[in-house]
Structure formats: structure tokens, C-alpha cells
Write a protein that holds these residues in place. Structure first.
Motif, PDB file in Angstrom:
ATOM      1  N   ILE A  34      26.347  56.140  16.089  1.00 20.29           N
ATOM      2  CA  ILE A  34      25.621  54.949  15.654  1.00 20.29           C
ATOM      3  C   ILE A  34      26.229  54.412  14.372  1.00 20.29           C
ATOM      4  CG2 ILE A  34      23.352  53.981  15.102  1.00 20.29           C
ATOM      5  CD1 ILE A  34      23.429  55.252  17.834  1.00 20.29           C
ATOM      6  N   CYS A  35      26.369  53.093  14.297  1.00 22.47           N
ATOM      7  CA  CYS A  35      26.810  52.447  13.069  1.00 22.47           C
ATOM      8  C   CYS A  35      25.613  52.352  12.122  1.00 22.47           C
ATOM      9  CB  CYS A  35      27.361  51.049  13.355  1.00 22.47           C
ATOM     10  SG  CYS A  35      27.847  50.143  11.862  1.00 22.47           S
ATOM     11  N   ASP A  36      25.655  53.108  11.017  1.00 21.46           N
ATOM     12  CA  ASP A  36      24.551  53.096  10.055  1.00 21.46           C
ATOM     13  C   ASP A  36      25.071  52.786   8.662  1.00 21.46           C
ATOM     14  OD1 ASP A  36      25.921  55.403   9.555  1.00 21.46           O
ATOM     15  OD2 ASP A  36      24.163  56.695   9.403  1.00 21.46           O
ATOM     16  N   ARG A  37      26.091  51.967   8.570  1.00 16.50           N
ATOM     17  CA  ARG A  37      26.682  51.585   7.297  1.00 16.50           C
ATOM     18  C   ARG A  37      26.508  50.084   7.075  1.00 16.50           C
ATOM     19  NH1 ARG A  37      26.397  56.253   7.436  1.00 16.50           N
ATOM     20  NH2 ARG A  37      27.994  57.820   6.907  1.00 16.50           N
ATOM     21  N   GLY A  38      26.620  49.676   5.807  1.00 13.68           N
ATOM     22  CA  GLY A  38      26.497  48.261   5.487  1.00 13.68           C
ATOM     23  C   GLY A  38      25.127  47.718   5.836  1.00 13.68           C
TER      24      GLY A  38
ATOM     25  N   VAL B  45      15.957  53.814  10.241  1.00 13.67           N
ATOM     26  CA  VAL B  45      15.999  52.368   9.974  1.00 13.67           C
ATOM     27  C   VAL B  45      14.866  51.720  10.772  1.00 13.67           C
ATOM     28  CG1 VAL B  45      17.444  50.287   9.990  1.00 13.67           C
ATOM     29  CG2 VAL B  45      18.507  52.526   9.721  1.00 13.67           C
ATOM     30  N   PRO B  46      13.666  51.694  10.213  1.00  7.40           N
ATOM     31  CA  PRO B  46      12.496  51.238  10.973  1.00  7.40           C
ATOM     32  C   PRO B  46      12.436  49.741  11.232  1.00  7.40           C
ATOM     33  CG  PRO B  46      11.877  51.719   8.715  1.00  7.40           C
ATOM     34  CD  PRO B  46      13.300  52.164   8.866  1.00  7.40           C
ATOM     35  N   SER B  47      13.228  48.947  10.507  1.00  6.55           N
ATOM     36  CA  SER B  47      13.177  47.495  10.661  1.00  6.55           C
ATOM     37  C   SER B  47      14.166  47.021  11.715  1.00  6.55           C
ATOM     38  CB  SER B  47      13.478  46.804   9.333  1.00  6.55           C
ATOM     39  OG  SER B  47      13.513  45.397   9.499  1.00  6.55           O
ATOM     40  N   SER B  48      13.674  46.265  12.683  1.00 11.13           N
ATOM     41  CA  SER B  48      14.560  45.751  13.726  1.00 11.13           C
ATOM     42  C   SER B  48      15.297  44.492  13.293  1.00 11.13           C
ATOM     43  CB  SER B  48      13.763  45.460  15.003  1.00 11.13           C
ATOM     44  OG  SER B  48      12.782  44.459  14.752  1.00 11.13           O
ATOM     45  N   LEU B  49      14.763  43.770  12.309  1.00 12.60           N
ATOM     46  CA  LEU B  49      15.402  42.524  11.869  1.00 12.60           C
ATOM     47  C   LEU B  49      15.570  42.436  10.358  1.00 12.60           C
ATOM     48  CD1 LEU B  49      13.976  39.609  14.069  1.00 12.60           C
ATOM     49  CD2 LEU B  49      16.343  40.353  13.901  1.00 12.60           C
ATOM     50  N   VAL B  50      14.466  42.299   9.631  1.00 15.83           N
ATOM     51  CA  VAL B  50      14.521  42.083   8.182  1.00 15.83           C
ATOM     52  C   VAL B  50      15.040  43.327   7.479  1.00 15.83           C
ATOM     53  CG1 VAL B  50      13.198  41.494   6.130  1.00 15.83           C
ATOM     54  CG2 VAL B  50      12.593  40.483   8.337  1.00 15.83           C
ATOM     55  N   PRO B  51      16.097  43.211   6.669  1.00 12.68           N
ATOM     56  CA  PRO B  51      16.634  44.382   5.967  1.00 12.68           C
ATOM     57  C   PRO B  51      15.604  45.007   5.030  1.00 12.68           C
ATOM     58  CG  PRO B  51      18.193  42.562   5.899  1.00 12.68           C
ATOM     59  CD  PRO B  51      16.898  41.998   6.419  1.00 12.68           C
ATOM     60  N   LEU B  52      15.322  46.279   5.224  1.00 12.72           N
ATOM     61  CA  LEU B  52      14.384  47.029   4.402  1.00 12.72           C
ATOM     62  C   LEU B  52      14.981  48.388   4.074  1.00 12.72           C
ATOM     63  CD1 LEU B  52      11.044  46.344   6.332  1.00 12.72           C
ATOM     64  CD2 LEU B  52      11.782  45.267   4.201  1.00 12.72           C
ATOM     65  N   PRO B  53      14.590  48.974   2.948  1.00 12.16           N
ATOM     66  CA  PRO B  53      15.081  50.323   2.636  1.00 12.16           C
ATOM     67  C   PRO B  53      14.667  51.290   3.741  1.00 12.16           C
ATOM     68  CG  PRO B  53      14.046  49.324   0.720  1.00 12.16           C
ATOM     69  CD  PRO B  53      13.740  48.424   1.886  1.00 12.16           C
ATOM     70  N   PRO B  54      15.594  52.103   4.233  1.00 10.08           N
ATOM     71  CA  PRO B  54      15.255  53.050   5.301  1.00 10.08           C
ATOM     72  C   PRO B  54      14.112  53.962   4.892  1.00 10.08           C
ATOM     73  CG  PRO B  54      17.619  52.941   4.964  1.00 10.08           C
ATOM     74  CD  PRO B  54      16.994  52.189   3.833  1.00 10.08           C
ATOM     75  N   ARG B  55      13.168  54.141   5.775  1.00  8.76           N
ATOM     76  CA  ARG B  55      11.988  54.941   5.476  1.00  8.76           C
ATOM     77  C   ARG B  55      12.351  56.404   5.268  1.00  8.76           C
ATOM     78  NH1 ARG B  55       7.589  54.200   9.808  1.00  8.76           N
ATOM     79  NH2 ARG B  55       9.197  55.189  11.069  1.00  8.76           N
ATOM     80  N   CYS B  56      13.310  56.880   6.010  1.00 12.64           N
ATOM     81  CA  CYS B  56      13.674  58.295   5.950  1.00 12.64           C
ATOM     82  C   CYS B  56      15.057  58.505   5.342  1.00 12.64           C
ATOM     83  CB  CYS B  56      13.632  58.923   7.353  1.00 12.64           C
ATOM     84  SG  CYS B  56      12.057  58.735   8.195  1.00 12.64           S
ATOM     85  N   GLY B  57      15.586  57.502   4.664  1.00 15.65           N
ATOM     86  CA  GLY B  57      16.941  57.627   4.145  1.00 15.65           C
ATOM     87  C   GLY B  57      17.946  57.314   5.231  1.00 15.65           C
ATOM     88  N   ARG B  58      19.162  57.194   4.877  1.00 13.73           N
ATOM     89  CA  ARG B  58      20.200  56.887   5.859  1.00 13.73           C
ATOM     90  C   ARG B  58      20.379  58.026   6.849  1.00 13.73           C
ATOM     91  NH1 ARG B  58      26.177  54.934   4.354  1.00 13.73           N
ATOM     92  NH2 ARG B  58      25.429  55.627   2.355  1.00 13.73           N
ATOM     93  N   ALA B  59      20.471  57.680   8.120  1.00 15.84           N
ATOM     94  CA  ALA B  59      20.755  58.695   9.132  1.00 15.84           C
ATOM     95  C   ALA B  59      22.230  59.030   9.024  1.00 15.84           C
ATOM     96  CB  ALA B  59      20.418  58.160  10.518  1.00 15.84           C
ATOM     97  N   SER B  60      22.534  60.212   8.574  1.00 12.61           N
ATOM     98  CA  SER B  60      23.929  60.587   8.337  1.00 12.61           C
ATOM     99  C   SER B  60      24.669  60.756   9.650  1.00 12.61           C
ATOM    100  CB  SER B  60      24.001  61.881   7.535  1.00 12.61           C
ATOM    101  OG  SER B  60      23.511  62.957   8.319  1.00 12.61           O
ATOM    102  N   SER B  61      25.974  60.631   9.583  1.00 14.41           N
ATOM    103  CA  SER B  61      26.785  60.795  10.766  1.00 14.41           C
ATOM    104  C   SER B  61      26.637  62.193  11.359  1.00 14.41           C
ATOM    105  CB  SER B  61      28.257  60.523  10.430  1.00 14.41           C
ATOM    106  OG  SER B  61      28.428  59.200   9.991  1.00 14.41           O
ATOM    107  N   ALA B  62      26.439  63.191  10.478  1.00  9.61           N
ATOM    108  CA  ALA B  62      26.293  64.552  10.976  1.00  9.61           C
ATOM    109  C   ALA B  62      25.013  64.704  11.796  1.00  9.61           C
ATOM    110  CB  ALA B  62      26.283  65.533   9.808  1.00  9.61           C
ATOM    111  N   GLN B  63      23.927  64.062  11.319  1.00  7.02           N
ATOM    112  CA  GLN B  63      22.660  64.144  12.026  1.00  7.02           C
ATOM    113  C   GLN B  63      22.736  63.445  13.367  1.00  7.02           C
ATOM    114  OE1 GLN B  63      20.311  62.331   8.888  1.00  7.02           O
ATOM    115  NE2 GLN B  63      19.201  64.260   8.588  1.00  7.02           N
ATOM    116  N   LEU B  64      23.538  62.346  13.434  1.00  3.86           N
ATOM    117  CA  LEU B  64      23.622  61.586  14.677  1.00  3.86           C
ATOM    118  C   LEU B  64      24.691  62.130  15.595  1.00  3.86           C
ATOM    119  CD1 LEU B  64      23.236  57.993  13.195  1.00  3.86           C
ATOM    120  CD2 LEU B  64      21.479  59.478  14.156  1.00  3.86           C
TER     121      LEU B  64
END
Length: 287
Positions: free
Chosen positions: A193-197, A268-287
């Protein structure tokens, strides 16, 4: 298209607009029918994808050519520049991503769903549907481009800002996703998953950019004095994205990536409006 055009009993700028709207709607309808016939010959629906980014540019040229003013207004010039930038970037992005000759996965899924009936079902579900969803928001262009509108105001600045930010968001999100996909192809990352930017704060920042673009164009139309019903355009686009596009994309991601995408949705709980991730960034290792 008939429903949208029938609303024009309240004119945009003058009574003559009714004939122009009907003429343009008929032209777009005829073009999509021709593209449908071409798609039957090709066995793929990809020609329809050019309509989305190219028709508004063509619409600007036609509206300005019919204008009575000796020179376009400042509002018209800015609107045309924005449309040209948006249309060129979107078209180039489609070509660079290999869109020519490649059928979008949504249409491929529909082809599998309808089977041998897809040849006629595509006329209504793909080509005529595209006619409605691109012509409706383009109604804003009639007010924004034609002479005789209200003087420039703060609403024009808001519209320009919203449209410009929308173009930037969409371009940035596409660039970041392309870089991620390139990294995957070249085995520089094993992340699914792309979780950057922008993708760290919104699951669909490209869709947000597209919505901001159309609402910005609508704001320019309102600043020019457009009739209230012209809002049908950006409203239809918003409903399309919220009710159809996002669901289709997320269902596909869940099907293909399973728990990895579930984890991304939790982070990343927001589907559209950029919001701070609720659980922090999902790291590449976790995904």
C-alpha cells in the motif's frame, strides 16, 4: 442529458443560452455514440476516457467562439487557463500510464458482469453515463466564460484558489502513486500500500483534488451570476465519487490486498479530506 438541459428554463446569462446548451449536449451525445461504435470495433472501451479531460477544453473554445465580446473577460481568461492546465495534465497522465489500448478495470469488470450483452449495455452504463457526468459540471463554463457577468469579486479568488489547489492535489497524488508503483516494479519496496505523502492522510487524495477542481469552477460561475441550479454539476460529481467511485476502488483493494488494506484503512480513517492518521502511519513492515 435531457434532464440536465431541461433545467435551463432558468437561463445562465441570457435566453440564447438554451439553444447553445442543447446544441452542445447533442454534440457530446453524438460524439459518445461514435466512440461507442469505435469501442465495439476495438473490443475495448478506452476511447471514452479521453472525453473526461478533453471535452471541457473543447467546450471553452466553443463558448468563447460564440461570445459577443471583442475580447474575453479576465474571469474567462483565468478559467480557460485553469481548464487547459487541468485537461492537459489529466490527458498526459492517462497516456503516460498506458491508457491507450488498455481498458480500465471498472469497465473490464462490467464486461465480465454483462458478458455477451456488454456491447449494448456499455452504451448506457459507460458512454451515455459519461455524457451526463461530464456535461453537467461543464454547465458552469457558460456563466464563467460569457461576457456580461458580475464584476470580479472575492468569490472569483476563492474559485481560482479551490480549482488550483485541486489540480495540485490531484497531480501530487498521482505523482506519488506512480513513484510507489515504480518502486514496486523495481523491487525497491515490498510494501503493498502507498502510505506516503498525501496518501498518509487521505485514502483518495486524487479524488479530493478532482472534487475541489469542479467546485472551484462552479464558484467562478456563481461569481459571474450563474443560476442556482448549475450546482447540479458539482453535486453529481460529488455523489458519483462518494457513492460509486470510492466504494468500487476500496472493494477492489480489499479483494486484492486483504488485511493489508484493512490495516491501511484503520491507519488512515479519512477517505477524502486529509486528516492526521488515527493510529499513526501504517508502516511498510506492518503492511
Amino acid at each position: 442529458v435531457v434532464v440536465v438541459v431541461s433545467l435551463s428554463s432558468s437561463s445562465l446569462q441570457g435566453d440564447s443560452d438554451m439553444e447553445d446548451i442543447i446544441s452542445d449536449a447533442a454534440g457530446l451525445l453524438g460524439l459518445n455514440v461514435v466512440l461507442w461504435l469505435i469501442s465495439l470495433h476495438l473490443g475495448k472501451t478506452w476511447p471514452v476516457d479521453f472525453i473526461w479531460s478533453c471535452w471541457p477544453c473543447y467546450q471553452c473554445i466553443v463558448i468563447l467562439a460564440r461570445g459577443a465580446a471583442p475580447a474575453p473577460t479576465w474571469r474567462a481568461l483565468v478559467t480557460c487557463v485553469l481548464v487547459a492546465v487541468w485537461g492537459w495534465r489529466l490527458t498526459l497522465n492517462f497516456i503516460v500510464r498506458g491508457g491507450i489500448g488498455h481498458e480500465d478495470w471498472r469497465y473490464a469488470d462490467m464486461r465480465a458482469q454483462f458478458g455477451r450483452h456488454f456491447w449494448w449495455a456499455s452504451l448506457f452504463t459507460v458512454f451515455l453515463g459519461q455524457t451526463i457526468f461530464i456535461f453537467a459540471p461543464c454547465l458552469s463554463l457558460y456563466a464563467a466564460l460569457l461576457p456580461g457577468g458580475a464584476p470580479l469579486s472575492a468569490l472569483d479568488a476563492l474559485g481560482v484558489g479551490c480549482a488550483a489547489v485541486g489540480i495540485f492535489l490531484e497531480a501530487a497524488a498521482d505523482t506519488q502513486m506512480d513513484a510507489f508503483q515504480a518502486a514496486r516494479r523495481e523491487k525497491r519496496t515490498d510494501a503493498k500500500i502507498c502510505d506516503r505523502g498525501l496518501w498518509r492522510y487521505s485514502r483518495h487524495p486524487n479524488y479530493l483534488g478532482e472534487l475541489m477542481w469542479w467546485w472551484g469552477v462552479y464558484a467562478l460561475a456563481v461569481a459571474a451570476g450563474a443560476a442556482a441550479w448549475v450546482v447540479v454539476g458539482p453535486v453529481l460529481i460529488t455523489l458519483l465519487f462518494l457513492g460509486v467511485s470510492i466504494k468500487l476502488m476500496e472493494d477492489r483493494q480489499l479483494k486484492n490486498k486483504g488485511e493489508a488494506y484493512e490495516a491501511y484503512r484503520r491507519a488512515v480513517p479519512s477517505s477524502l479530506v486529509p486528516l492526521p492518521p488515527r493510529c499513526g502511519r501504517a508502516s511498510s513492515a506492518q503492511l
